[in-house]
Every structure is written in structure tokens, then in C-alpha cells.
Design a protein around this motif. Structure first.
Motif, mmCIF file in Angstrom:
data_model
loop_
_atom_site.group_PDB
_atom_site.id
_atom_site.type_symbol
_atom_site.label_atom_id
_atom_site.label_comp_id
_atom_site.label_asym_id
_atom_site.label_seq_id
_atom_site.Cartn_x
_atom_site.Cartn_y
_atom_site.Cartn_z
ATOM 1 N N THR A 29 0.538 -1.037 -0.272
ATOM 2 C CA THR A 29 -0.044 -0.068 0.226
ATOM 3 C C THR A 29 1.078 1.352 0.016
ATOM 4 O O THR A 29 0.738 2.522 -0.001
ATOM 5 N N ASP A 32 -0.595 4.049 -2.060
ATOM 6 C CA ASP A 32 -1.483 5.027 -1.967
ATOM 7 C C ASP A 32 -1.336 5.907 -0.594
ATOM 8 O O ASP A 32 -2.090 6.778 -0.385
ATOM 9 N N LEU A 191 -15.370 0.604 1.917
ATOM 10 C CA LEU A 191 -14.015 1.212 2.553
ATOM 11 C C LEU A 191 -13.237 -0.152 2.203
ATOM 12 O O LEU A 191 -12.070 -0.341 2.657
ATOM 13 N N THR A 193 -13.488 -2.587 0.182
ATOM 14 C CA THR A 193 -13.365 -3.346 -0.717
ATOM 15 C C THR A 193 -12.020 -2.752 -1.262
ATOM 16 O O THR A 193 -11.816 -3.416 -2.702
ATOM 17 N N VAL A 194 -11.304 -1.800 -1.070
ATOM 18 C CA VAL A 194 -9.994 -1.480 -1.316
ATOM 19 C C VAL A 194 -9.094 -1.617 -0.053
ATOM 20 O O VAL A 194 -9.064 -1.935 0.513
ATOM 21 N N THR A 195 -7.351 -2.322 -0.637
ATOM 22 C CA THR A 195 -6.552 -3.016 -0.166
ATOM 23 C C THR A 195 -6.262 -1.521 0.469
ATOM 24 O O THR A 195 -6.054 -0.408 -0.191
ATOM 25 N N THR A 197 -7.235 0.457 2.785
ATOM 26 C CA THR A 197 -7.312 1.753 3.022
ATOM 27 C C THR A 197 -7.297 2.409 4.862
ATOM 28 O O THR A 197 -7.619 3.069 5.187
ATOM 29 N N GLY A 230 -14.432 8.898 2.315
ATOM 30 C CA GLY A 230 -15.283 7.173 1.577
ATOM 31 C C GLY A 230 -16.623 7.585 1.323
ATOM 32 O O GLY A 230 -17.817 7.297 0.475
ATOM 33 N N SER A 243 -15.015 -0.525 -7.386
ATOM 34 C CA SER A 243 -14.387 -0.636 -6.183
ATOM 35 C C SER A 243 -13.689 -0.109 -7.197
ATOM 36 O O SER A 243 -12.543 1.021 -6.055
ATOM 37 N N GLY A 244 -12.584 -0.101 -8.175
ATOM 38 C CA GLY A 244 -11.992 0.843 -8.777
ATOM 39 C C GLY A 244 -12.440 1.813 -9.134
ATOM 40 O O GLY A 244 -11.301 2.999 -7.998
ATOM 41 N N ARG A 247 -11.762 3.462 -4.826
ATOM 42 C CA ARG A 247 -10.752 3.973 -4.861
ATOM 43 C C ARG A 247 -10.256 5.122 -5.881
ATOM 44 O O ARG A 247 -9.727 6.489 -4.269
ATOM 45 N N LEU A 250 -12.008 8.027 -4.035
ATOM 46 C CA LEU A 250 -11.476 8.064 -2.830
ATOM 47 C C LEU A 250 -10.706 9.412 -2.050
ATOM 48 O O LEU A 250 -10.008 10.263 -1.711
#
Length: 272
Positions: A29, A32, A191, A193-195, A197, A230, A243-244, A247, A250
Motif C-alpha cells: 500500500t 496509496d 472502504l 473493498t479497497v486494499t 484503506t 469514503g 471498487s476501482g 478508490r 476516494l
């Protein structure tokens, strides 16, 4: 001053001061985390080589340590950077990712807590309970604990025992300094569903810690920045998006966050 007004001032301070946030974090991560710090107004640096961490943390406003992808090389760098930050009065934030997954992770986290004074520790309910010697159920890096109002007492007890601000994030979020507990009720299931967060939230907490000594407030501000953004990102998704797109939106919503959002949208309860 009302607490929402304090959050507004904190966000203004971040955008004005652009705190340098030194990360020793995980490679899943890392990008991100860097982007989320930039989006809120801070300045990220990702430096984990033991030969430079002391110099890097010496010019930073805060240090974020994340144990998501452990190796023996970075553990020593974490200890060295954390001790240097403590010596200079620079706040250190810990994210004990998956601390219950293996004995190695638990031993590492307990060593870090023993050797470094943390301003804030942020994790899910299972991670925090394990750090405090309580029984907890986890699967990999995820908590299998049901987040109930008992988490309020866990946050308070663990903050006292660990002598730090403890932030438990989940459906609701609980932040405590051992005396006061703040209950935060923003957020969306998207939140999950996204690696990353959670990692990004810790980076936001570290960013706010870089502009204030009120680490209880900084932890809550970081969590609310993620949860409110979010909500806004989810509200703007179309039926064709998943989810893409979430992200990307977000990060956009963190970038566009205004102090007034804390006033209009923030759901905060303080419990003494």
C-alpha cells in the motif's frame, strides 16, 4: 471551541504547514499511502534503509510505522527511526497490521511498543486486543471480532495500559487517550473493498499528528477524513462503477475535503 471547529483548524494547519510524514511501511500500500498524504496536504517520504532513517526522521514532522510486510531488515530500521524520533520529540504512529496472524508479527509489535513511545496506535479491534494481551479472533490481516460498544472500553483500557492514544477502526470508530473516548460514526462498507484503506487512515493520522500535540484529536481527524471522504466517494459512484472507481474517487474526495465538511457531515460523540 466545538470539536468540529478544532478539526477544521487542524485541516487548515495541514494545508498551511505541509508536514513531512516519514513512512516505514508495507510495499502493498506504499503508493496509496503516499498519495493520500499528498491529497490531504502533507508531504510523504518513504525511506526504510537503516543507513538513512535517523537522518530522514530528524527532518520529519511525524513518523508512521506499519508492519504489514515485515522483514528483519526493516524491523531494525523501525526501531532505530522510532528511538530517534522519540529523542527529538517527533510523534510516532503505529499500524500493527495482522499482528495476530503469526508469532513473528506479535513479537515484533510487542518489541516496538517496548522500545518506542507511540503517540497513536491505530488498528482493528482484534489487533488492538492482541496488543493488550486479550483474546481475539483474526484471519490474516482482518479482524473476525464483532465491533460492539465493548470496543469503547477496550480502547480506553488499552490506551491506559499502553500509555498512548488508541484508535480502533471498524463499522464505528473508537479513539481514546485512556480518559476520554471519542465515538465516530461515519463511513461506508465500500472502504472494505479497497486494499489499504486502513494503512491510508494511519498515514492520515500521522499527517495530523505532524501539526498538533493533541494526538487524540489528530487520530480522530485522520479517521474522519477517511470515513467522510469514503461516504462522499460512494455517493458519487454510478451503477456501472465498482471498487476501482471508488478508490480513485476516494483520493479525490480527500483532496477536496474542506473544514466545513467536519461541521456538516462529521458524526462525533465524546464520552468521558
Amino acid at each position: 471551541m466545538e470539536v468540529n471547529e478544532k478539526f477544521k483548524e487542524l485541516l487548515c494547519s495541514v494545508k498551511e504547514k505541509k508536514p513531512l510524514v516519514h513512512h516505514i511501511t508495507n510495499y502493498v500500500t506504499v503508493n496509496d499511502c503516499a498519495n493520500i498524504v499528498l491529497a490531504v496536504g502533507g508531504s510523504p517520504v518513504m525511506a526504510d534503509d537503516i543507513n538513512e532513517v535517523e537522518d530522514m526522521v530528524s527532518i520529519a514532522s511525524s513518523l508512521v510505522i506499519n508492519i504489514g510486510t515485515l522483514n528483519s531488515r526493516t524491523i531494525e530500521a523501525m526501531v532505530k527511526a522510532g528511538k530517534r524520533a522519540n529523542k527529538l520529540g517527533i510523534p510516532v504512529v503505529l499500524d500493527p497490521v495482522g499482528v495476530g496472524a503469526t508469532p513473528y508479527r506479535k513479537e515484533t509489535a510487542l518489541r516496538l511498543i517496548k522500545e518506542i513511545k507511540f503517540a497513536v496506535i491505530r488498528g482493528n479491534l482484534a489487533e488492538i486486543k492482541i496488543l493488550c494481551g486479550m483474546n481475539a479472533a483474526s484471519k490474516g490481516v482482518d479482524s473476525e471480532e464483532t465491533l460492539t460498544d465493548d470496543a469503547k472500553e477496550v480502547a480506553k483500557v488499552c490506551a491506559k495500559n499502553l500509555n498512548t492514544v488508541v484508535a480502533i477502526t471498524g463499522v464505528n470508530d473508537y479513539v481514546s487517550d485512556g480518559n476520554k473516548v471519542m465515538v465516530l460514526k461515519n463511513g461506508t462498507k465500500m472502504l472494505t473493498t479497497v486494499t489499504g484503506t486502513g494503512c491510508m487512515t494511519t498515514s492520515l493520522v500521522g499527517t495530523y499528528c505532524g501539526v498538533t500535540k493533541d494526538y487524540l484529536l489528530a487520530a480522530a481527524a485522520g479517521i474522519l477524513t477517511m470515513s467522510m471522504s469514503g461516504e462522499k466517494a460512494y455517493e458519487k459512484l454510478t451503477e456501472a462503477e465498482g471498487s476501482g472507481n471508488f478508490r480513485v474517487r476516494l483520493i479525490d474526495e480527500v483532496f477536496k475535503l474542506k473544514g466545513e465538511d467536519f461541521m456538516r457531515r462529521g458524526s462525533i460523540n465524546e464520552v468521558c
